[in-house]
Each structure stands twice: as C-alpha cells, then as structure tokens.
Design a protein around this motif. Structure first.
Motif, PDB file in Angstrom:
ATOM      1  N   UNK A  13       0.817  -1.213   0.000  1.00 39.55           N
ATOM      2  CA  UNK A  13       0.000   0.000   0.000  1.00 39.55           C
ATOM      3  C   UNK A  13       0.846   1.255   0.000  1.00 39.55           C
ATOM      4  N   UNK A  14       1.890   1.269   0.814  1.00 43.07           N
ATOM      5  CA  UNK A  14       2.771   2.438   0.865  1.00 43.07           C
ATOM      6  C   UNK A  14       3.534   2.620  -0.452  1.00 43.07           C
ATOM      7  N   UNK A  15       3.929   1.512  -1.081  1.00 42.30           N
ATOM      8  CA  UNK A  15       4.629   1.597  -2.366  1.00 42.30           C
ATOM      9  C   UNK A  15       3.713   2.197  -3.439  1.00 42.30           C
ATOM     10  N   UNK A  16       2.462   1.748  -3.474  1.00 42.21           N
ATOM     11  CA  UNK A  16       1.501   2.298  -4.433  1.00 42.21           C
ATOM     12  C   UNK A  16       1.302   3.791  -4.187  1.00 42.21           C
ATOM     13  N   UNK A  17       1.196   4.182  -2.927  1.00 44.31           N
ATOM     14  CA  UNK A  17       1.020   5.592  -2.588  1.00 44.31           C
ATOM     15  C   UNK A  17       2.207   6.425  -3.066  1.00 44.31           C
ATOM     16  N   UNK A  18       3.422   5.891  -2.913  1.00 44.83           N
ATOM     17  CA  UNK A  18       4.627   6.606  -3.375  1.00 44.83           C
ATOM     18  C   UNK A  18       4.598   6.799  -4.881  1.00 44.83           C
ATOM     19  N   UNK A  19       4.218   5.747  -5.606  1.00 48.19           N
ATOM     20  CA  UNK A  19       4.186   5.829  -7.072  1.00 48.19           C
ATOM     21  C   UNK A  19       3.175   6.870  -7.529  1.00 48.19           C
ATOM     22  N   UNK A  20       1.988   6.861  -6.932  1.00 46.63           N
ATOM     23  CA  UNK A  20       0.945   7.817  -7.303  1.00 46.63           C
ATOM     24  C   UNK A  20       1.397   9.252  -6.997  1.00 46.63           C
ATOM     25  N   UNK A  21       1.996   9.462  -5.833  1.00 48.64           N
ATOM     26  CA  UNK A  21       2.446  10.810  -5.449  1.00 48.64           C
ATOM     27  C   UNK A  21       3.500  11.341  -6.408  1.00 48.64           C
ATOM     28  N   UNK A  22       4.458  10.489  -6.778  1.00 47.79           N
ATOM     29  CA  UNK A  22       5.516  10.908  -7.709  1.00 47.79           C
ATOM     30  C   UNK A  22       4.927  11.192  -9.085  1.00 47.79           C
ATOM     31  N   UNK A  23       4.014  10.353  -9.546  1.00 38.86           N
ATOM     32  CA  UNK A  23       3.397  10.562 -10.860  1.00 38.86           C
ATOM     33  C   UNK A  23       2.669  11.901 -10.911  1.00 38.86           C
ATOM     34  N   UNK A  24       1.871  12.191  -9.898  1.00 39.45           N
ATOM     35  CA  UNK A  24       1.112  13.441  -9.875  1.00 39.45           C
ATOM     36  C   UNK A  24       2.036  14.641  -9.765  1.00 39.45           C
ATOM     37  N   UNK A  25       3.079  14.524  -8.958  1.00 39.12           N
ATOM     38  CA  UNK A  25       4.027  15.633  -8.803  1.00 39.12           C
ATOM     39  C   UNK A  25       4.699  15.978 -10.129  1.00 39.12           C
ATOM     40  N   UNK A  26       5.132  14.965 -10.862  1.00 37.95           N
ATOM     41  CA  UNK A  26       5.800  15.236 -12.134  1.00 37.95           C
ATOM     42  C   UNK A  26       4.814  15.647 -13.230  1.00 37.95           C
ATOM     43  N   UNK A  27       3.557  15.214 -13.105  1.00 37.79           N
ATOM     44  CA  UNK A  27       2.535  15.720 -14.011  1.00 37.79           C
ATOM     45  C   UNK A  27       2.384  17.226 -13.825  1.00 37.79           C
ATOM     46  N   UNK A  28       2.406  17.641 -12.585  1.00 37.28           N
ATOM     47  CA  UNK A  28       2.310  19.072 -12.267  1.00 37.28           C
ATOM     48  C   UNK A  28       3.497  19.838 -12.838  1.00 37.28           C
ATOM     49  N   UNK A  29       4.702  19.353 -12.610  1.00 40.46           N
ATOM     50  CA  UNK A  29       5.896  20.036 -13.099  1.00 40.46           C
ATOM     51  C   UNK A  29       5.938  20.077 -14.624  1.00 40.46           C
ATOM     52  N   UNK A  38      16.871  17.845 -21.809  1.00 43.12           N
ATOM     53  CA  UNK A  38      16.049  17.230 -22.845  1.00 43.12           C
ATOM     54  C   UNK A  38      16.040  15.708 -22.762  1.00 43.12           C
ATOM     55  N   UNK A  39      16.929  15.135 -21.961  1.00 38.90           N
ATOM     56  CA  UNK A  39      17.042  13.683 -21.859  1.00 38.90           C
ATOM     57  C   UNK A  39      15.921  13.128 -20.991  1.00 38.90           C
ATOM     58  N   UNK A  40      15.078  12.269 -21.570  1.00 37.78           N
ATOM     59  CA  UNK A  40      13.961  11.679 -20.829  1.00 37.78           C
ATOM     60  C   UNK A  40      14.446  10.712 -19.754  1.00 37.78           C
ATOM     61  N   UNK A  41      15.569  10.025 -20.048  1.00 36.69           N
ATOM     62  CA  UNK A  41      16.087   9.042 -19.092  1.00 36.69           C
ATOM     63  C   UNK A  41      16.402   9.703 -17.756  1.00 36.69           C
ATOM     64  N   UNK A  42      16.891  10.925 -17.814  1.00 38.03           N
ATOM     65  CA  UNK A  42      17.240  11.658 -16.594  1.00 38.03           C
ATOM     66  C   UNK A  42      16.022  11.789 -15.677  1.00 38.03           C
ATOM     67  N   UNK A  46      15.057  10.016 -12.076  1.00 37.42           N
ATOM     68  CA  UNK A  46      14.692  10.885 -10.947  1.00 37.42           C
ATOM     69  C   UNK A  46      13.403  10.402 -10.289  1.00 37.42           C
ATOM     70  N   UNK A  47      12.427  10.012 -11.098  1.00 31.19           N
ATOM     71  CA  UNK A  47      11.158   9.500 -10.558  1.00 31.19           C
ATOM     72  C   UNK A  47      11.388   8.230  -9.740  1.00 31.19           C
ATOM     73  N   UNK A  48      12.197   7.327 -10.290  1.00 36.01           N
ATOM     74  CA  UNK A  48      12.482   6.073  -9.579  1.00 36.01           C
ATOM     75  C   UNK A  48      13.181   6.352  -8.253  1.00 36.01           C
TER      76      UNK A  48
END
Length: 440
Positions: A13-29, A38-42, A46-48
């Motif tokens: 549950x905590x792992x899922x919460x972390x993934x969702x929080x990171x996804x939403x944060x980077x969607x915002x940015x 310009x490098x997507x890998x970077x 960072x998300x991982x």
C-alpha cells in the motif's frame, strides 16, 4: 495469514502511494514548467529515485517526516530540473510547496473517510491491513482531486474546461473504486484463505492504477478535443487571411493595368508638348501624374503576397500615426506556400500594429534578410504597459481564452519550415525573432 503476510499489505500500500504521489508531482511540473534537460532518461531515473526514497521514509510512519521530505524534494526538483523564468524565484518555490501541501490534504481526505467507515464496523481489521486500505483510498482521492481541483487551480492557464460528461465519468470511476475498496475493508474482517486475500489486494491495486490511467486518458482526450477546435480556428483564420490578400492582389493587378495605360497617354501628351502644343498641357500632365502616384504600390520584395501584406499594414500604420520602418533585403520566398506567408506575416504585423498604436511612441520595424540558407525575420514594436509570458516564454493575450490563437498558428506554420520563434522585451520594445529554412 501469518503476521508477515499481513505486513505485506501495508508495504504494498505504501509503495503504491509513493508511485501515485511521484506521478502526480511530475505531471504538475511537466504541465506547468519547462524542463532543464532534454534527456527523458534523466527524469525517469529521478522518478524512480524519489519513489525509493519516499518509500524508505514511509517506514517511520510519520506524516510530518513524509511532508518534510516532499517539501525538500519539491524544492530541489524545482531548482535543478525545472525552471520558469517569467515569475520570481520566491513565487516559484512557494507555489510548488503549496501544491505539495494541497496534495497531502487531498490524500488525508481519503484517509479520514476510511476512518469514518471503520468507526461504524463491529469488527476491526488488522492494523497493517487497515493501513493498506487507508493508503489505497488516500491515493484514489489524490488522483481525483488533482484532476478535478488542483490542476484547475495551479495550472489554470494550461488546462481546459471540464465538460459535464467528463465530470460524470470521473464520478462513476471514483465511486466504483471507493465501493470496491469499501468491500475490501469489510471482507478483511472475515475469515478467508490466502488466495482470496491476495485477490483482494491485487484488485485494490489494479483499481488505483486503472483510475490513474483513466483520469490521465480522459484529460488527454479533452486536451486533444480542444486542440482540434484550435486547429479548425487556425485553418479558418489562415483561409480568411489568404483569401483577403488574394483579392487584394487581383485589385492591385487591375489598378496597375489601368496605371500602365494611363502612362501611355501621358507619354503621348509629353510628345505633344515637345511638338510645341499649348504649355497648359505640361501642367495638366504633371497634375495628372501626381494624382496617380498614390495608386502606385512600392515594391518592397519580389513576393507579391508579402508585398501586399506590407503595403496593407503600412496603410494601417499611417492611419494610426505609427512609424513603419521596412528593412527587407533581397529574399526569395517562393519556397513558401502563399497561405503560410499570410499566416506568419499577417498575424505578427497585426499584433505589432495593435500593440504599437496604444503606445506613446509608435514604431514598428520589420527586418528580413537571408542567412546561410535560412530566412531571418524580426518584427519589433513599441508597446505600453506590461507583457505577461507563460511557462514556455510565449506572450499571453489579455483579451480572453480565444485570443492568442494567431500566435500559436504562426508557431505551427514555422515548424513546416524547420523554424522557431523567440520573444524578448527591452524597455518599451517587444521583439519577435524567427529563423526558418528555405529547404523543406
């Protein structure tokens, strides 16, 4: 299930919460700001990294530590990986921190609802299982409120309106997911075998990620629909501009034909004068030529469409007491489609005239010259007041949502010729600089 297996629920549950929080944060940015690299890998790495660090801190099970971590990470991410040069650094970082706190409130809303539901249950589930349900519900509310509320508040200039149908779909998806998690909370109080517990956990996780995907998909669908509408406006505007200048060409061709014939008659009058005819003929001929001179169109370049556009805007400038400085070098624009010429030059010069006529000092400078297989174009104009820019450095129209489309159409057209456009402001001068290729 043994205690270890029960703890798995809390960990997952905590792992899922972390993934969702990171996804939403980077969607915002990604939606609001510009990436430094310009490098997507970077950014994937960072998300991982953020998911791993956030998950590691979840062990302490402290909301204060978790929020402190996100405030630090949001500051470092905003400083090192994103930027917005059109707002102050203080406002930039404060808005990011407020966003993190808002996300935490959204997640807490889901947790509070689970606690209320558990309050009315006769038999309480295991603490680890209950924590799993809390994090799942918190993640669901985080997703829901981000797309319905936070995105509209923090990224309102880049976000389209939500239709009634979208609201309905969002509500149905969320209600289904919440009912599903409510059933899980109830079933966890019953005696079940290991496979049924595993199925319930998988079902809950699938519901959260499916919710995230559907919300993202519906948001992209709405954006795509808005883009199609804008494209239709682009085409309509471009067609209108082209048809207007095409009619102007025909009018000027007719005028030039008439002028050509009149000049023949004037040469005849000149010959009569030289033959000793009445001196009044010379005066008549001079007056007649002066009368015809305003009909003559100056040739600023060899391209008829651009020549007509410049002449048309020069008339607008004369009506508004604007000094129009034309510096067109020997350029060949035959490689461009006529509608593209009207789109680029017509829109930019219209904007320049509109801005300059409101200024105390009214000036426009048009500069065009070839450069190593490219065409360099600069349109500068004076203005009054203050020009606002969006996150990508484009000036923002102050006339409402449907304005500013002409500028987007210019950028879209420049891409056909491997071109780009940049905007700068120096004192009371606004400059639009373009470079596009003569080869397609």
């Amino acid at each position: 299930m043994n205690p270890f297996e029960i703890q798995i629920y809390d960990i997952v549950g905590k792992l899922v919460s972390c993934i969702v929080s990171v996804f939403i944060t980077f969607q915002y940015f990604d939606t609001r700001f510009t990436r430094v690299y310009n490098t997507k890998v970077c950014y994937i790495l960072l998300k991982i990294l953020l998911i791993i660090l956030n998950f590691a801190l979840y062990i302490f099970n402290s909301p204060v530590i978790n929020i402190s971590f996100w405030l630090v990470m949001i500051f470092l991410t905003g400083k090192m990986f994103y930027y917005d040069e059109h707002i102050s650094k203080g406002k930039y970082f404060i808005s990011n921190c407020v966003f993190v706190l808002a996300v935490s409130v959204c997640e807490s809303t889901g947790v509070i609802l689970v606690n209320i539901g558990a309050h009315f249950m006769k038999e309480k589930p295991d603490a680890a299982v209950f924590s799993f349900v809390q994090t799942m519900t918190g993640s669901l509310f985080c997703i829901l409120l981000y797309y319905l509320v936070l995105k509209r508040f923090f990224i309102r200039k880049r976000t389209e309106r939500i239709t009634v149908i979208q609201y309905t779909v969002y509500a149905i998806i969320t209600i289904y997911a919440l009912v599903n998690i409510g059933e899980i909370l109830f079933l966890f109080t019953l005696e079940m075998n290991r496979m049924k517990y595993l199925f319930l956990m998988t079902n809950a996780i699938t519901g959260v990620f499916l919710n995230l995907y559907l919300f993202y998909f519906l948001d992209m669908f709405a954006e795509n629909r808005e883009l199609k509408y804008k494209v239709a406006l682009y085409e309509k505007q471009a067609s209108f501009n082209y048809n207007y200048y095409a009619r102007q060409i025909e009018s000027y061709k007719t005028a030039m034909g008439v002028i050509h014939d009149i000049r023949k008659h004037m040469r005849v009058l000149e010959e009569l004068k030289q033959g000793g005819i009445v001196p009044e003929i010379q005066s008549y001929a001079d007056s007649f030529e002066d009368m015809l001179s305003p009909l003559l169109v100056n040739q600023y370049c060899t391209n008829m469409i651009l020549n007509i556009i410049i002449h048309d805007k020069l008339e607008d400038c004369n009506k508004n007491a604007i000094v129009f400085d034309i510096r067109v070098h020997d350029v060949n624009l035959d490689f461009m489609e006529p509608v593209d010429i009207t789109t680029i030059f017509g829109n930019l010069l219209d904007n320049a005239v509109e801005a300059s006529r409101k200024a105390e000092q009214r000036n426009i400078i048009l500069t065009i010259y070839p450069f190593n297989g490219f065409i360099y174009l600069q349109i500068s104009n004076t203005f009054s007041g203050q020009i606002k820019f969006d996150a990508k450095g484009k000036p923002v129209s102050d006339k409402g949502e449907q304005h500013g489309i002409g500028l987007e159409n210019v950028e879209k057209t420049l891409l056909k010729y491997s071109g780009n456009i940049e905007f700068t402001v120096a004192e009371n001068w606004f400059m639009a600089e373009m470079m596009f290729s003569q080869l397609r």
